[in-house]
Write an enzyme that holds these catalytic residues in place. Structure first.
Site, PDB file in Angstrom:
ATOM      1  N   THR A  47       0.822  -1.203   0.000  1.00 51.58           N
ATOM      2  CA  THR A  47       0.000   0.000   0.000  1.00 51.58           C
ATOM      3  C   THR A  47       0.859   1.258   0.000  1.00 51.58           C
ATOM      4  O   THR A  47       0.460   2.296  -0.527  1.00 51.58           O
ATOM      5  CB  THR A  47      -0.927  -0.019   1.238  1.00 51.58           C
ATOM      6  OG1 THR A  47      -1.790  -1.143   1.106  1.00 51.58           O
ATOM      7  CG2 THR A  47      -1.769   1.229   1.345  1.00 51.58           C
ATOM      8  N   TYR A  59      -8.234   0.679  -4.111  1.00 51.98           N
ATOM      9  CA  TYR A  59      -6.911   1.058  -4.584  1.00 51.98           C
ATOM     10  C   TYR A  59      -6.161  -0.194  -4.972  1.00 51.98           C
ATOM     11  O   TYR A  59      -6.534  -1.308  -4.611  1.00 51.98           O
ATOM     12  CB  TYR A  59      -6.138   1.838  -3.513  1.00 51.98           C
ATOM     13  CG  TYR A  59      -5.657   0.996  -2.375  1.00 51.98           C
ATOM     14  CD1 TYR A  59      -6.485   0.703  -1.289  1.00 51.98           C
ATOM     15  CD2 TYR A  59      -4.369   0.469  -2.373  1.00 51.98           C
ATOM     16  CE1 TYR A  59      -6.051  -0.075  -0.248  1.00 51.98           C
ATOM     17  CE2 TYR A  59      -3.921  -0.320  -1.322  1.00 51.98           C
ATOM     18  CZ  TYR A  59      -4.772  -0.585  -0.267  1.00 51.98           C
ATOM     19  OH  TYR A  59      -4.336  -1.370   0.762  1.00 51.98           O
ATOM     20  N   THR A 125       1.707  -4.311   4.271  1.00 46.55           N
ATOM     21  CA  THR A 125       1.616  -4.616   5.704  1.00 46.55           C
ATOM     22  C   THR A 125       1.020  -5.999   5.989  1.00 46.55           C
ATOM     23  O   THR A 125       1.191  -6.514   7.088  1.00 46.55           O
ATOM     24  CB  THR A 125       0.779  -3.549   6.438  1.00 46.55           C
ATOM     25  OG1 THR A 125      -0.506  -3.473   5.830  1.00 46.55           O
ATOM     26  CG2 THR A 125       1.461  -2.199   6.392  1.00 46.55           C
ATOM     27  N   ASP A 126       0.329  -6.582   4.992  1.00 46.35           N
ATOM     28  CA  ASP A 126      -0.368  -7.855   5.273  1.00 46.35           C
ATOM     29  C   ASP A 126       0.578  -8.950   5.751  1.00 46.35           C
ATOM     30  O   ASP A 126       0.254  -9.695   6.678  1.00 46.35           O
ATOM     31  CB  ASP A 126      -1.095  -8.352   4.018  1.00 46.35           C
ATOM     32  CG  ASP A 126      -2.316  -7.506   3.669  1.00 46.35           C
ATOM     33  OD1 ASP A 126      -2.659  -6.590   4.448  1.00 46.35           O
ATOM     34  OD2 ASP A 126      -2.926  -7.759   2.619  1.00 46.35           O
ATOM     35  N   LYS A 198       0.570  -7.525  12.784  1.00 46.94           N
ATOM     36  CA  LYS A 198      -0.491  -6.620  12.335  1.00 46.94           C
ATOM     37  C   LYS A 198      -1.725  -6.865  13.192  1.00 46.94           C
ATOM     38  O   LYS A 198      -2.207  -7.998  13.281  1.00 46.94           O
ATOM     39  CB  LYS A 198      -0.780  -6.855  10.850  1.00 46.94           C
ATOM     40  CG  LYS A 198      -1.721  -5.818  10.256  1.00 46.94           C
ATOM     41  CD  LYS A 198      -1.821  -5.906   8.747  1.00 46.94           C
ATOM     42  CE  LYS A 198      -2.714  -4.775   8.230  1.00 46.94           C
ATOM     43  NZ  LYS A 198      -2.832  -4.780   6.763  1.00 46.94           N
ATOM     44  N   GLU A 319      -1.268 -28.570  29.355  1.00 50.00           N
ATOM     45  CA  GLU A 319      -2.463 -29.413  29.306  1.00 50.00           C
ATOM     46  C   GLU A 319      -2.243 -30.614  28.392  1.00 50.00           C
ATOM     47  O   GLU A 319      -3.046 -31.532  28.361  1.00 50.00           O
ATOM     48  CB  GLU A 319      -3.650 -28.596  28.794  1.00 50.00           C
ATOM     49  CG  GLU A 319      -4.311 -27.743  29.859  1.00 50.00           C
ATOM     50  CD  GLU A 319      -5.620 -27.154  29.371  1.00 50.00           C
ATOM     51  OE1 GLU A 319      -6.594 -27.902  29.221  1.00 50.00           O
ATOM     52  OE2 GLU A 319      -5.650 -25.931  29.124  1.00 50.00           O
TER      53      GLU A 319
HETATM   54  N1  GLU Z   1      -2.735  -5.969   0.676  1.00 51.21           N
HETATM   55  C1  GLU Z   1      -1.857  -4.869   0.805  1.00 51.21           C
HETATM   56  C2  GLU Z   1      -0.434  -5.339   1.087  1.00 51.21           C
HETATM   57  O1  GLU Z   1      -0.138  -6.028   2.020  1.00 51.21           O
HETATM   58  C3  GLU Z   1      -2.441  -3.969   1.774  1.00 51.21           C
HETATM   59  C4  GLU Z   1      -1.782  -3.842   3.049  1.00 51.21           C
HETATM   60  C5  GLU Z   1      -0.833  -2.686   3.129  1.00 51.21           C
HETATM   61  O2  GLU Z   1       0.203  -2.619   2.494  1.00 51.21           O
HETATM   62  O3  GLU Z   1      -1.168  -1.864   3.959  1.00 51.21           O
HETATM   63  O4  GLU Z   1       0.407  -5.049   0.311  1.00 51.21           O
END
Ligand code: GLU
Length: 362
Positions: A47, A59, A125-126, A198, A319
């Site tokens: 992103t 996007y 970020t994924d 995340k 457990e």
């Molecule tokens: N799906 C995108 C990625 O991981 C969106 C997450 C992001 O970068 O914020 O590239």
């Protein structure tokens, strides 16, 4: 010129009041123009490089090249000499082991050079936390490596990418960032790769370190560390992936009430060498899944128990009798990071006791 001298020089460029301290700074082989640290940026998309499609929320990730991203933060040129390279341009949901192996090789190659002081990796970020942890386990250098992303596309109002990228440069340019393992810079926080995860699908404050908290904070162009992780530096593990073309197959099965054993059986039939269980609570398992995983371990599949719970370690022999079943307990690693470590562990051994030692260390 030492890291400290470089930092002083960088600060003087940004805050002229400090300039006097740097007038005697010496240029050395590792210092580029202006005596600033030399930072190499490897771009992979995400992103942070995304472009909006029309006026709505839609996007496309991984649209802009790294030079466009750096162009949005011209002030970083006062902090460091920056070179950049596009490794991929994807949404990180498409991250794969080919890119991981390529990144590990490139980062090791760059950091072995005297005239490279640190590396930044821009990333979606994924799956950023998985790439960060993979590099944490495969990079053999104490020079700073920082992953950075954004939650809003580069073309959005209030895009967070430029600020995060600026912070990443600040972190890598700081001598205090050395020997801390691979780091993640997001929304003013600095996290260690091992614990960063995340925690929000949409918020700008998308990352947290649920077990141990952030290492530090970036504020006004400076990084402040609050603590140092005991396990950060000179990891004895440092897996060598330079000769690898692929990684062992490892899958994750998600635990829940009344869970079926089918996913475990399917992975075993597909010849997966390892299975990570994202169990319930302290890594507990529905009895049918426990049976299937016990069978898998009997057949030589490496079974690691982690947990779907957001924080806290998965402890051995509580457990559930791991020793009896030949299971490995993941400790504080979440399932997706346990998978990364298990893939690397399986490049060395399939023996549960040896794998447990690696998890105990990490
Ligand atoms: N799906 C995108 C990625 O991981 C969106 C997450 C992001 O970068 O914020 O590239």
């Amino acid at each position: 010129m030492s890291y400290l001298d470089k930092l002083k020089k960088a600060v003087s460029n940004f805050f002229p009041a400090h300039a006097r301290e740097n007038k005697d700074a010496e240029q050395t082989e590792s210092a580029g123009p202006h005596g600033l640290p030399n930072i190499h940026v490897l771009a992979t998309g995400g992103t942070i490089a995304g472009r909006q499609m029309g006026a709505g929320p839609r996007y496309q990730a991984g649209e802009l090249g790294i030079e466009a991203l750096l162009g949005a933060v011209p002030t970083v040129r006062a902090l460091a000499n920056i070179r950049s390279e596009q490794i991929a341009n994807i949404g990180s949901q498409d991250m794969d082991e080919d890119i991981w192996l390529k990144l590990a090789r490139r980062v090791n190659e760059l950091l072995a050079q005297k005239n490279v002081d640190g590396v930044i990796i821009t990333h979606g970020t994924d799956t950023l936390e998985e790439t960060a942890y993979f590099l944490d386990l495969t990079v053999k250098s104490d020079k700073p490596v920082v992953l950075v992303g954004a939650m809003r596309p580069a073309s959005a109002v209030g895009a967070d990418g430029p600020a995060n990228l600026f912070d990443a440069v600040v972190v890598v340019a700081s001598p205090d960032s050395a020997a801390r393992g691979v780091l993640v810079a997001m929304n003013g926080n600095v996290f260690e790769a091992r614990d960063a995860t995340k925690v929000s699908t949409t918020a700008v404050q998308a990352f947290a370190a649920p077990n141990f908290g952030p290492l530090g904070q970036v504020h006004d162009g400076r990084v402040f560390y609050w603590r140092r992780s005991d396990r950060a530096s000179s990891r004895p593990l440092a897996f060598d992936v330079s000769g690898l073309d692929n990684l062992p197959l490892v899958g994750i099965v998600y635990g829940h009430a009344n869970a079926p054993e089918l996913p475990v059986k399917t992975l075993v039939e597909a010849h997966y060498r390892g299975i990570v269980s994202a169990g319930v609570g302290n890594g507990n398992l529905y009895h049918k899944v426990l049976g299937a995983l016990a069978d898998a371990a009997n057949q030589g599949v490496a079974v690691v128990r982690s947990s779907r719970v957001a924080a806290g370690p998965t402890m051995r022999d509580v457990e559930l009798d791991d020793t009896r079943y030949g299971f490995v307990a993941a400790g504080a690693l979440n399932p997706q990071k346990a998978r990364v470590l298990l893939q690397l562990a399986l490049t060395k051994t399939q023996e549960p006791g040896e794998i447990q030692k690696m998890f105990d260390y990490c």
